[in-house]
Design an enzyme around this catalytic site. Structure first.
Site, mmCIF file in Angstrom:
data_model
loop_
_atom_site.group_PDB
_atom_site.id
_atom_site.type_symbol
_atom_site.label_atom_id
_atom_site.label_comp_id
_atom_site.label_asym_id
_atom_site.label_seq_id
_atom_site.Cartn_x
_atom_site.Cartn_y
_atom_site.Cartn_z
ATOM 1 N N ALA A 43 -22.070 -19.837 1.138
ATOM 2 C CA ALA A 43 -23.126 -19.253 1.973
ATOM 3 C C ALA A 43 -24.274 -18.734 1.123
ATOM 4 O O ALA A 43 -24.859 -17.692 1.397
ATOM 5 C CB ALA A 43 -22.549 -18.125 2.818
ATOM 6 N N GLY A 44 -24.608 -19.496 0.068
ATOM 7 C CA GLY A 44 -25.700 -19.104 -0.820
ATOM 8 C C GLY A 44 -27.061 -19.276 -0.174
ATOM 9 O O GLY A 44 -27.207 -19.914 0.872
ATOM 10 N N CYS A 99 -46.387 -11.113 -0.893
ATOM 11 C CA CYS A 99 -45.235 -10.818 -1.750
ATOM 12 C C CYS A 99 -45.471 -11.280 -3.186
ATOM 13 O O CYS A 99 -44.829 -10.780 -4.120
ATOM 14 C CB CYS A 99 -43.979 -11.481 -1.190
ATOM 15 N N GLU A 129 -49.115 -24.945 -1.295
ATOM 16 C CA GLU A 129 -48.558 -24.366 -0.063
ATOM 17 C C GLU A 129 -49.698 -23.817 0.804
ATOM 18 O O GLU A 129 -50.759 -23.449 0.313
ATOM 19 C CB GLU A 129 -47.530 -23.282 -0.403
ATOM 20 N N THR A 130 -49.450 -23.771 2.102
ATOM 21 C CA THR A 130 -50.516 -23.436 3.049
ATOM 22 C C THR A 130 -50.428 -22.017 3.599
ATOM 23 O O THR A 130 -51.369 -21.551 4.239
ATOM 24 C CB THR A 130 -50.497 -24.415 4.237
ATOM 25 N N GLN A 131 -49.319 -21.335 3.349
ATOM 26 C CA GLN A 131 -49.153 -19.989 3.910
ATOM 27 C C GLN A 131 -50.242 -19.036 3.434
ATOM 28 O O GLN A 131 -50.746 -18.213 4.197
ATOM 29 C CB GLN A 131 -47.780 -19.428 3.546
ATOM 30 N N ARG A 140 -48.732 -11.500 -4.636
ATOM 31 C CA ARG A 140 -49.988 -11.042 -5.225
ATOM 32 C C ARG A 140 -50.545 -9.850 -4.451
ATOM 33 O O ARG A 140 -50.317 -9.713 -3.241
ATOM 34 C CB ARG A 140 -51.015 -12.163 -5.267
#
Length: 462
Positions: A190-191, A50, A114-116, A52
Site C-alpha cells: 500500500a505504498g 507547495c 506540468e499545467t497545475q 515555491r
C-alpha cells in the site's frame, strides 16, 4: 520603475524550509496588503505553492527592495533572515519577467511542462487584482504570462507524454488494453506510488480494486478509497485469475509471486492478457514471469526508462517554448517602453485641443454672422486638420520610445512642442487624485502606511 521577483523553491530550499513559508488561503489577502505597505513597493503579487513561495513586485528602487521584502518575510513568518536568506533568489527587470514566463509555462516546475502551476499563478494574480495590489504593469504582465502559457501548452506537445512512474504505468496499460473500462486491479502493498498508480487506473475506467497488505487495516483503508476489497496474501493468490492488472510494492526480501502461480492463473483465465507492474526494490515478482504467454511484466527500471524518454521529449518541446518566451519578452519590453510616452501624447492632445477651442472662440467673435451649421462644419474641418498634424509626431514618438535611449527622444519631443506646462498640470492633477485615493484606501483598510496606487511616471523603463 523596476520589476523584481524574490522567492525560494524546490531547487533552492528543502521541504523543511519551504514549509515554513506557506500561506493559509484565508491569510493571503492580508499578506498582499501588508506587502503593499512595504516601502518602495508599487504593485505586488504573491505566488505560493507547495514547491515555491515567490513575491513579485513593481518597485521604485530595486537596490533596496530585496532588503524590504526580506524584512516583510521576517515579520510575517516570524523568522530571522539568517534562517532563509541563503535559500532566496532574486531576479530583476528582464530576468524577473522571464522567470515569471518560465514558471507559468511549467518550465521551472519539478515536473517540466506540468499545467497545475498555470492555474496557481492565475489565481494568485486574480486575488492580487481583487485586493487592488496590481496596476498598469502587472495587469499587463500577468495576463500576458497566462495567455502565453496557454498557447505554449496548446501549440506544443510538452504535456502529452508521461513523466511519472504512475503515469507511465497507465500509458503502458493503454497500449495493452486500449481501455481500462471494467478492468480489475490488484495492489500488493500500500505504498504511495502503488496507490497513485491505482488512482490513475481507477480514474481511467478500472472498476474492481483488490488491496493486499501485511497490515490488514492499512489494506482496508486503501481499498475504501476505490470502493475495493482488502484480502490476505493467500486469498490474493487464489484471485490471480480474476484480475487484469497487478501493481506490486510490498518491501519483501524475496519474490512474493512466482512464475508457477502466474502460469496457473493464466490457464484459469484462458490466456487473457495480464498486466503486471513491479515497483518494488528488491523486486516482488519473479522476472521469469515475463516469459509466460500474454503476461506483460514491467519493473521500476522499465517505467523509469519510459519516464526519462518522455522527459527528453518534453525538454525538446521546451525549446519551442523558450523561443515563445523570447518573443513575449520583446513584446512586453516594447509595450513597457511606450508607457512613458502616454503622458506626452496626452499633453500634446490637450495643448492641441486648447488651441483649437481658443481658435474657434476667436472665430465666433470675428464672424458673428455664421450660423450653427456653418460653425459645425468649420469646427469639424479644423479639428481634422489638428488631428492630422498630430498623427505623424505621435506615431514617431511611439516608434522612438521602443529604440535605444528613448529618454532623449521623449525629452526632445517635450521641448519641440513646449509641453512642460501641460505635463506639470497633469502631474498636479494626478497627485491630487493619488492623495484622495490613498486616504480612501487608508480609511477602508485601517493601514498605518498608505498603499501606493500605481501611477506610471514619465520616461518609465526598467
Amino acid at each position: 520603475m523596476h520589476i523584481i521577483s524574490v522567492g525560494l523553491n524546490y531547487r533552492t530550499a528543502p521541504v523543511e524550509v519551504r514549509e515554513k513559508f506557506t500561506f493559509a488561503e484565508k491569510d493571503l489577502p492580508r499578506a498582499l496588503r501588508g506587502l503593499m505597505d512595504t516601502k518602495s513597493i508599487m504593485e505586488c503579487v504573491i505566488v505560493a505553492t507547495c514547491n515555491r513561495t515567490e513575491f513579485y513586485a513593481v518597485v521604485d528602487r530595486h537596490q533596496l527592495c530585496g532588503h524590504y521584502i526580506r524584512s516583510f518575510m521576517e515579520r510575517w513568518f516570524g523568522l530571522s533572515r539568517e534562517e532563509f536568506t541563503n535559500h532566496l533568489y532574486m531576479y530583476e527587470d528582464e530576468k524577473a519577467i522571464e522567470h515569471l514566463f518560465r514558471v507559468t509555462s511549467g518550465l521551472d516546475s519539478m515536473v517540466i511542462g506540468e499545467t497545475q502551476i498555470l492555474g496557481q499563478v492565475k489565481q494568485a494574480f486574480l486575488l492580487a487584482q481583487a485586493e487592488k495590489t496590481t496596476g498598469t504593469v502587472f495587469n499587463m504582465l500577468f495576463k500576458q504570462a497566462v495567455t502565453m502559457a496557454k498557447r505554449a501548452h496548446s501549440e506544443t506537445m510538452i504535456g502529452e507524454s508521461a513523466v511519472s512512474v504512475s503515469y507511465a504505468a497507465v500509458e503502458l496499460g493503454k497500449q495493452i488494453f486500449g481501455s481500462f473500462h471494467k478492468k480489475s486491479v490488484m495492489i500488493l502493498g500500500a505504498g504511495e506510488t502503488s496507490e497513485l498508480t491505482a488512482k490513475h487506473l481507477y480514474a481511467n475506467g478500472a472498476t474492481q480494486v483488490i488491496v493486499v497488505n501485511r497490515t490488514y487495516e492499512r489494506a482496508a483503508s486503501l481499498a475504501d478509497k476505490f470502493n475495493g476489497t482488502a484480502y490476505s496474501m493467500e486469498e490474493a493468490i487464489s484471485k490471480l485469475h480474476e484480475i487484469d492488472i497487478m501493481i506490486s510494492s510490498t518491501g519483501s526480501d524475496g519474490f512474493v509471486i512466482s512464475r508457477e502461480q502466474v502460469q496457473e492463473a493464466m490457464r484459469r483465465r484462458k490466456s487473457k492478457p495480464l498486466f503486471m507492474i513491479d515497483i518494488a526494490v528488491p523486486r516482488d515478482l519473479d522476472p521469469s514471469i515475463a516469459a509466460v504467454e500474454n503476461v506483460f511484466l514491467y519493473d521500476i527500471d522499465d517505467l523509469e526508462n519510459i519516464v526519462q524518454s518522455n522527459l527528453e521529449q518534453r525538454r525538446s518541446e521546451a525549446l519551442k517554448i523558450e523561443e515563445m518566451i523570447r518573443q513575449e519578452l520583446a513584446a512586453f519590453d516594447q509595450w513597457y517602453r511606450t508607457l512613458g510616452v502616454v503622458p506626452l501624447i496626452r499633453a500634446l492632445q490637450t495643448k492641441a485641443s486648447d488651441i483649437h477651442m481658443e481658435t474657434m472662440d476667436s472665430l465666433t467673435k470675428k464672424l458673428p454672422d455664421l450660423d450653427e451649421h456653418e460653425m459645425k462644419v468649420i469646427r469639424k474641418l479644423t479639428k481634422s486638420i489638428v488631428n492630422q498634424m498630430m498623427q505623424d509626431p505621435i506615431l514617431r514618438i511611439k516608434e522612438m520610445a521602443g529604440e535605444k535611449h528613448p529618454e532623449e527622444a521623449m525629452d526632445m519631443f517635450v521641448k519641440l512642442f513646449a509641453l512642460e506646462e501641460q505635463l506639470n498640470q497633469s502631474r498636479q492633477a494626478e497627485d491630487v487624485k493619488l492623495e484622495d485615493n490613498a486616504e480612501t484606501i487608508k480609511s477602508a483598510l485601517g493601514h498605518k502606511q498608505t498603499p501606493v496606487v500605481t501611477a506610471v511616471p514619465v520616461f518609465a523603463h526598467p
